[in-house]
Structures are given as structure tokens and as C-alpha cells.
Design an enzyme around this catalytic site. Structure first.
Site, mmCIF file in Angstrom:
data_model
loop_
_atom_site.group_PDB
_atom_site.id
_atom_site.type_symbol
_atom_site.label_atom_id
_atom_site.label_comp_id
_atom_site.label_asym_id
_atom_site.label_seq_id
_atom_site.Cartn_x
_atom_site.Cartn_y
_atom_site.Cartn_z
ATOM 1 N N HIS A 1 -25.008 28.856 43.932
ATOM 2 C CA HIS A 1 -23.554 28.724 43.750
ATOM 3 C C HIS A 1 -22.856 28.223 45.023
ATOM 4 O O HIS A 1 -22.172 27.186 44.982
ATOM 5 C CB HIS A 1 -22.986 30.045 43.232
ATOM 6 C CG HIS A 1 -21.498 30.160 43.310
ATOM 7 N ND1 HIS A 1 -20.649 29.328 42.612
ATOM 8 C CD2 HIS A 1 -20.695 31.002 44.021
ATOM 9 C CE1 HIS A 1 -19.390 29.663 42.890
ATOM 10 N NE2 HIS A 1 -19.397 30.665 43.730
ATOM 11 N N HIS B 1 -18.540 31.315 51.428
ATOM 12 C CA HIS B 1 -17.307 31.816 50.814
ATOM 13 C C HIS B 1 -17.471 33.148 50.092
ATOM 14 O O HIS B 1 -16.495 33.855 49.883
ATOM 15 C CB HIS B 1 -16.680 30.772 49.887
ATOM 16 C CG HIS B 1 -17.280 30.715 48.514
ATOM 17 N ND1 HIS B 1 -18.349 29.905 48.207
ATOM 18 C CD2 HIS B 1 -16.972 31.377 47.375
ATOM 19 C CE1 HIS B 1 -18.666 30.069 46.921
ATOM 20 N NE2 HIS B 1 -17.841 30.964 46.397
ATOM 21 N N GLU C 1 -17.078 39.111 50.389
ATOM 22 C CA GLU C 1 -16.810 39.892 49.194
ATOM 23 C C GLU C 1 -18.089 40.521 48.634
ATOM 24 O O GLU C 1 -18.108 41.694 48.282
ATOM 25 C CB GLU C 1 -16.158 38.997 48.130
ATOM 26 C CG GLU C 1 -15.689 39.731 46.893
ATOM 27 C CD GLU C 1 -14.453 40.602 47.141
ATOM 28 O OE1 GLU C 1 -13.872 40.503 48.226
ATOM 29 O OE2 GLU C 1 -14.099 41.384 46.241
ATOM 30 N N ASP C 2 -19.145 39.733 48.563
ATOM 31 C CA ASP C 2 -20.346 40.192 47.852
ATOM 32 C C ASP C 2 -21.401 40.825 48.750
ATOM 33 O O ASP C 2 -22.316 41.478 48.264
ATOM 34 C CB ASP C 2 -20.988 39.020 47.084
ATOM 35 C CG ASP C 2 -20.068 38.526 45.976
ATOM 36 O OD1 ASP C 2 -19.099 39.240 45.668
ATOM 37 O OD2 ASP C 2 -20.310 37.433 45.442
ATOM 38 N N ASP D 1 -14.829 26.373 44.228
ATOM 39 C CA ASP D 1 -15.450 27.612 43.751
ATOM 40 C C ASP D 1 -15.155 27.780 42.262
ATOM 41 O O ASP D 1 -16.049 28.036 41.457
ATOM 42 C CB ASP D 1 -14.877 28.789 44.560
ATOM 43 C CG ASP D 1 -15.404 30.136 44.098
ATOM 44 O OD1 ASP D 1 -16.596 30.219 43.742
ATOM 45 O OD2 ASP D 1 -14.624 31.108 44.102
ATOM 46 N N ASP E 1 -4.099 5.536 21.653
ATOM 47 C CA ASP E 1 -4.601 5.102 22.953
ATOM 48 C C ASP E 1 -5.548 6.133 23.562
ATOM 49 O O ASP E 1 -5.257 6.706 24.592
ATOM 50 C CB ASP E 1 -3.453 4.772 23.896
ATOM 51 C CG ASP E 1 -2.302 5.762 23.731
ATOM 52 O OD1 ASP E 1 -2.430 6.700 22.925
ATOM 53 O OD2 ASP E 1 -1.292 5.611 24.419
HETATM 54 MN MN MN Z 1 -17.811 31.974 44.496
#
Ligand code: MN
Length: 723
Positions: free
Chosen positions: A55, A79, A83-84, A146, A266
Site C-alpha cells: 500500500h 504515511h 498510526e499503524d 492514499d 456527447d
Molecule cells: Mn494508508
């Protein structure tokens, strides 16, 4: 889906991509970022089952495709580690420096904001808040990349999450990409969100376009050939291409015009890219001479660029086989901006000269509001620095407890928020719970704050609120409230002043009010009502005596306003108790008396009185500098009553050497004068002097002066003064 390996880009390819446009980048840092992300995400898997690191690699690839600087690519790789993987901002700073730590932290913070509560008219505010919180446009771009990769792999999420994320993408991120002019991201996000939000319609449209694919391809090839030929004949070298419009834009057309796919004319758009602006208009002329233009469909975005600085000529014509086709004509430069939007300006440029054309940038009307240039910008880093500070610096976004978003000017406080909810909430605002913590009225709102206003029925606006509100709404509501209050007080004071004159002349003020004479006098004096007239007296626009004189204008009135026996008796009692307050006031006989706190006059001090709006008469010492500033019109003569038997609080500041025993000598002086010290504060100044503050009660200025002389004469005392 079979096999993820083809999806994940190789890190080395990203490095090579960066090398093509930023050969001087810090590649060692880039490698370290990749190694760190790999290590931290080791063992983690995406919902799809693929290794997590795929990712960040995909996001980094998107960033590199946008040709953003190496710092942005590092931020893309990293990134998700905060957080993770519980990596702290300090660790990020230590390992990768402040810039990258800032970018990653920004992306992380944006990820925590919940944009799911929406109302259409609020979506724009959410978008702006997102950019405001980012503080650096690169954070927004990494966040968009992201989101794009998450949308590309959305099939692996639970249905519920799919719909929530797709809706958020449709409401916030796709329009944001459009605002920033990054059309390819906008289109792809829209189609991906469309797929999850309206799965049936999406599949149906997909099948229909697939069935017609061969036909479309043939038709596109035919039109491209003819267009190229007719332009070449006119001496214009053009790069011509055609494509089916993206699915969601076709669907939107179907919805807007309430028609089926077959009736959307169109669906194919052609594009002619030429060298100069002149050629754009020349090409338009050639096309219109060959194919009939549909009236009302020509748009000149060259003369009038879109806010995101998009430029092109758009026309719809009846092409071969009587089919409607849309044709866009633009220059190469316009094309680059149309596709990449703001990213075109953030791209790394070698040498650092002219990285951003200020004139170009000024055309981003939407961003122009955010970006106030403080200085001439000569290189991208400096530019980004400027943007970081100025992005939405003038606005702040905060939520109600229900998640409704409110927009305020920067510097807005809890009070502004309260008035934005409701005027009454503002008038009784006593504080707020901001993100769960109690904050005072002066608290300045921060982006993303959730604010719950605490009200108290006894709380009311005061003058000082005006010092810390930032919105016009709050200011005008507070002013209106204060004006109304002031008017009420003025009426009260005016009535008191008029009443005094009546009493002095032995006339009945009560009858004046009740008989209706009062209203008549008001009219005669050209006031709309009796209250207006009293307010006029309170404000000092008219003398109380004038009102009295008008009331006595005819003899009949004079008779009517004679006081009754009871009134006379009541007044006699009232005046007795008044005298007991200790002050006889010349010509001012029936008002509340206050002692000014600035000079704290003592019985025996020379004094003056000042009629104060809503506060009766305030007594100052005659030499009080504050009193000198007051309106001389409001001055009244006052004297101390002979019969006064009262004490007043006083404070003396005594400055002495810091020597043992001095304090007891001073205390002794107090006792000798028969004065009890109620409170004493002593502190030693850095220069070695002791500053002593004594609080006590005294019955007159004469005694105080005696006491002060006594203390002054003591050994080691430098000065004695009233505090
Ligand atoms: Mn992410």
C-alpha cells in the site's frame, strides 16, 4: 483477484522515477524511508491478504507520477507508520528530519478526522478544513494518493465500510481533487465511488459501454483522422485524441437530463492540443466551419479560466453520422495544468529558479484565498514554507456536539461559537467544553475542535466580551444587548433625576407619571415616549429641570401635580435615611451613592460627585485623576455630612528598610492612633526595601493624615502613601 504481485510497484522503479525529475534528491534518505516502512509493517497484512507494504509503495508511486519532491515520496512511504505501528513524532523527527515528520504527522491527523456527518452545504467547509488542517498542500496530495489506493482496493472491505468510504470519497475527496485541478484523480475517484454507491447502475453502464466499445473505437479513430486533416489543411499542427467520458460523468448527465444512456449524445470527448492560444481560436473556427456547432454549448475557459485555473475552449458539434461530439481545444501548457492542476506547480524543479509562477498561482481563486504571499518566492522550498503558514490562515473550523461544522475567522472564541448557534445561547454563554475539557470564554477555537457551549441564565454579555470576539455576528449581538441595557439604565437614571426636581419643588412625581401628563410632556419636548424622554435625561441630552418646567407649563397641571399628604410623609422619612448615609449632596438628593474605587474617598477628603449612567452618583476625591477625565456636565457638588459617624476601608503602602523591628514600630503607630490593622502584606523587593501594605478602617481623612505623619517620622521608613 488473482495475485497481487503485479499491483505492487517495485521500490527501485519509484527511485528511478524520482531520479528523472529530481536528480539531486537525497536517495539515501529515500532508501531509509523504504527500509523503515518495510521493517515497521513487517508481518502486517492488508484486508486483501497482501503484505501491508504494498500500500505505501502504491501511494509513493502515485506521488512520483505526480512528480512531487522526494520528501513527499518519503512521506508517502511512511504515511501509515505513525498510526499503524505506533511510531512517535519524535522518532520520525530523529530519523527523517522535521520536514518529513511534519508531512507524515499531517497525513496521520487527517486520517483521524471523521467526515461522515454531512450536509450538502457543509461539504465545502469540510474540504476547506481538510486543507486547513494539512497546513502544507503536500499533505493533502499524499492524503489524496492514499485515498486513491484505498479506493482501488476497496473490494476487500466490508460492505458497510465500502459505502461509508465511497460516500466520503464522493463528497469530500473527489471534489477536493477537482478543486486542486487534478482531473485524473478526480475522475478515477468518482468512478470508483460510483461503483460502490450505485453498483447496479455502474454495472449496467459498464456493460453498455463495453458492448459499444468496438463501435466507439472505430468512430473515435475516424473523427481523429478527419480532425487532424482539417486542422492540417488550415496549417495547424495538432495532437488530437478521443475518449469515452468517464462513467460517472456519463451517469451524472443521465441523471441531470433524466435520460437513458442511448440518449446521452456527447459521451465521446475529443481533444485537440495545439501550440499557441491563437491556434486554439483558429482551430475552433476551422471546426465550426466544417461541423455545425450546437448553440449555447461553446465555452471559452481561455478568456475566463475556471477557479482551479483550468483553461480550454469547449464546443459541442454535430460530427460524422450526425452524432454529437464534444471537442476541447487547448495548448500543451493548458493541458498539463488541466491534468495535473496544482500538482503541476508543486512539482520539483531543478535549480530552484522560478519554481512557481506567481501569476499562474494567482489564478487559483480558491487557493488564493488561502495563500497570501508575504514575499516574493524564488524556489519551491521557500514557496512551500510560505504556503504552510498561510493556508487558510484566515479561517478555523469547529464542530457542534452533533458533528455540524461551523466556520469562523481565525481568532474566534467560545463566544463567537455560542452566537453562531443562537443569540440566546450567546447571551447566556458561561463557558464551553472543548473536546471534553472545560475552557474559558476567551479560548480561541482550533481547527477540528468539538465545542459544547455551557449556558447559565445569570450570565449576560459585558463590554469586555467585545475585546475577544472575532465575528461580526457576535459583535453586533453583544452591542445590541449592551445598548438595550444602557438604555434601560439611562431611563432609570433619567427618571431619578426628574423625580428629584419634582421633590425639591414639592410636586408629585407619582401623579406626573400616572396622570398621563408625563406622556404629554414627552410629546411637547419631541420625544416618542416618556421612556425616550427619561433616557434623554439619563444620557444628559436634556436637563431634568426642562422636563419639570414643561410639566408646569399650565396652571391646571400645576394643581394636578400637588403631592398628597402620604407622599409628603413618605418623602420626609426617605430623606432622613438618606442623610444617614453620611453625605449631603447639594442639589442631588435622591440617588444611589457609590464611592469610587480608584481614589477611595474618606470622610474629610475634599470630594466631588459625578452622575453616572445607571449608577446614581459616584463620589471621587477632588484630586482624583480619573474624575478629571469625566464629563464636567455631570459634575455635582457634594459635601460630607457633619453628623457622619462611619468608617471607610483604606490601604496604606509603607516602604521601609528591611530591618528587624521596623514592622513592630509601624504597628505601634497604628495602635497609638486607635486604628486596628485588618490585613498586612509584606514583601521584600530585590533592592532590599520592604514594601508593606496595610488594610484598615478609618473614620476620616484627618485621622488618616495624623497616622501617616506618625509613620513617616519613624526611623527606617522611606515613604507612606495611600494605595
Ligand atoms: Mn494508508
Amino acid at each position: 483477484m488473482a495475485g497481487f504481485a503485479p499491483r505492487a510497484p517495485r521500490f527501485i522503479d519509484i527511485v528511478e522515477a524520482v531520479r528523472t525529475y529530481q536528480p539531486t534528491a537525497d536517495f539515501e534518505l529515500l532508501h531509509r524511508a523504504y527500509a523503515f516502512a518495510t521493517e515497521k509493517h513487517d508481518g502486517q497484512k492488508r484486508k486483501s491478504g497482501e503484505p501491508y507494504i504494498h500500500h505505501p509503495l502504491c501511494v509513493a508511486k502515485i506521488i512520483a507520477e505526480m512528480r512531487l519532491d522526494a520528501a513527499s515520496v518519503c512521506a508517502a512511504l511512511l504515511h501509515d507508520v505513525m498510526e499503524d505501528c505506533n511510531v512517535s513524532e519524535e522518532e520520525m523527527k530523529e530519523r527523517f528530519g522535521a520536514e518529513i515528520a511534519f508531512l507524515v504527522d499531517g497525513v496521520t491527523k487527517l486520517g483521524r478526522v471523521n467526515f461522515t456527518w454531512r450536509e450538502d452545504q457543509q461539504a465545502e467547509s469540510f474540504r476547506k478544513m481538510l486543507v486547513a488542517m494539512a497546513r502544507d498542500i503536500r499533505v493533502v496530495l499524499v492524503k489524496l494518493a492514499d485515498r486513491l489506493d484505498n479506493m482501488r482496493t476497496l473490494e476487500h472491505m466490508k460492505l458497510e465500510s465500502q459505502i461509508r468510504i465511497a460516500q466520503e470519497t464522493m463528497d469530500i475527496y473527489a471534489p477536493l481533487a477537482g478543486r486542486l485541478g487534478i482531473n485524473w484523480i478526480k475522475s478515477e475517484l468518482e468512478d470508483l465511488a460510483f461503483k460502490y454507491l450505485f453498483p447496479e447502475q455502474y454495472q449496467e453502464l459498464l456493460q453498455k459501454t463495453k458492448r459499444l466499445q468496438k463501435d466507439h473505437e472505430r468512430y473515435i479513430a475516424d473523427v481523429v483522422k478527419r480532425l487532424q486533416a482539417m486542422l492540417a489543411e488550415g496549417g495547424i499542427r495538432a495532437h488530437v485524441s478521443g475518449r469515452l467520458k468517464h462513467l460517472y460523468s456519463i451517469y451524472r448527465k443521465m441523471r441531470q437530463n433524466n435520460v437513458d444512456f442511448e440518449q446521452v449524445h456527447d459521451v465521446i470527448a475529443f481533444r485537440a492540443i495545439v501550440d499557441t492560444v491563437t491556434q486554439c481560436y483558429a482551430a475552433l473556427g476551422i471546426i465550426h466551419s466544417q461541423w455545425i456547432p450546437i448553440p449555447g454549448r461553446f465555452k471559452d475557459f481561455i478568456a475566463l479560466p475556471k477557479p482551479n485555473m483550468y483553461q480550454s475552449l469547449h464546443t459541442t458539434v454535430i460530427g460524422p453520422n450526425q452524432r454529437r461530439i464534444e471537442i476541447q481545444i487547448r495548448t500543451h501548457e493548458m493541458h498539463k495544468i488541466a491534468e495535473e492542476g496544482i500538482a503541476a506547480h508543486w512539482k520539483y524543479k531543478e535549480g530552484g529558479s522560478g519554481g512557481v509562477d506567481e501569476k499562474d498561482l494567482a489564478r487559483f481563486a480558491w487557493l488564493r484565498q488561502l495563500i497570501e504571499f508575504q514575499q516574493e518566492v524564488s524556489d519551491p522550498a521557500e514557496f512551500i514554507e510560505a504556503v504552510k503558514v498561510d493556508l487558510f490562515s484566515d479561517e478555523v473550523y469547529a464542530f457542534t456536539p452533533k458533528g455540524q461544522i461551523k466556520v469562523f475567522p481565525r481568532g474566534a472564541t467560545v463566544i463567537d461559537f455560542a452566537y453562531a448557534i443562537h443569540t440566546e445561547v450567546g447571551h447566556h454563554c458561561a463557558g464551553a467544553r472543548v473536546n471534553g475539557a472545560i475552557q474559558p470564554l476567551r479560548y480561541q477555537l482550533q481547527n477540528g475542535d468539538t465545542v459544547e457551549i455551557i449556558t447559565n441564565p445569570n450570565q449576560h454579555p459585558s463590554q469586555d466580551w467585545l475585546d475577544f470576539v472575532a465575528t461580526g455576528r457576535a459583535r453586533s449581538k453583544i452591542r445590541a444587548y449592551l445598548r438595550a441595557e444602557e438604555r434601560k439604565r439611562s431611563i432609570k437614571v433619567g427618571r431619578e433625576l426628574v423625580e428629584r426636581v419634582f421633590h425639591k419643588r414639592n410636586m408629585s412625581f407619582a401623579r406626573f407619571l400616572k396622570s398621563g401628563a408625563c406622556e404629554k410632556v414627552a410629546k411637547a419636548l419631541r420625544y416618542a415616549s416618556a421612556d425616550e424622554m427619561f433616557a434623554g435625561v439619563g444620557f444628559g441630552k436634556i436637563e431634568a429641570q426642562e422636563v419639570f418646567d414643561a410639566a408646569m407649563a399650565d396652571e391646571k397641571a400645576q394643581k394636578e401635580l400637588q403631592p398628597s399628604f402620604i407622599e409628603k410623609a413618605a418623602r420626609a422619612v426617605a430623606s432622613m435615611s438618606r442623610t444617614a448615609s453620611g453625605i449631603s449632596i447639594d442639589d442631588v438628593d435622591n440617588v444611589v451613592i457609590r464611592f469610587a474605587s480608584c481614589c477611595n474617598p474618606l470622610p474629610g477628603d475634599p470630594i466631588t460627585g459625578w452622575v453616572t449612567r445607571g449608577r446614581g452618583v459616584t463620589i471621587h476625591r477632588r484630586d482624583c485623576p480619573r474624575a478629571m477625565e469625566l464629563d464636567p456636565e455631570r459634575r455635582v457638588e457634594v459635601t460630607w455630612s457633619e453628623r457622619l459617624k462611619t468608617t471607610r476601608p483604606v490601604a496604606l503602602r509603607v516602604i521601609t528598610t528591611d530591618r528587624p523591628g521596623i514592622l513592630s514600630n509601624v504597628s505601634a503607630a497604628f495602635s497609638e492612633a486607635g486604628v486596628n490593622i485588618q490585613e498586612a502584606n509584606c514583601r521584600v523587593a530585590p533592592d532590599g526595601t520592604a514594601i508593606n501594605l496595610f488594610h484598615f478602617q478609618v473614620d476620616g481623612a484627618a485621622k488618616l493624615q495624623m497616622l501617616m505623619r506618625k509613620i513617616q517620622s519613624l526611623d527606617g521608613v522611606y515613604s507612606v502613601e495611600r494605595a
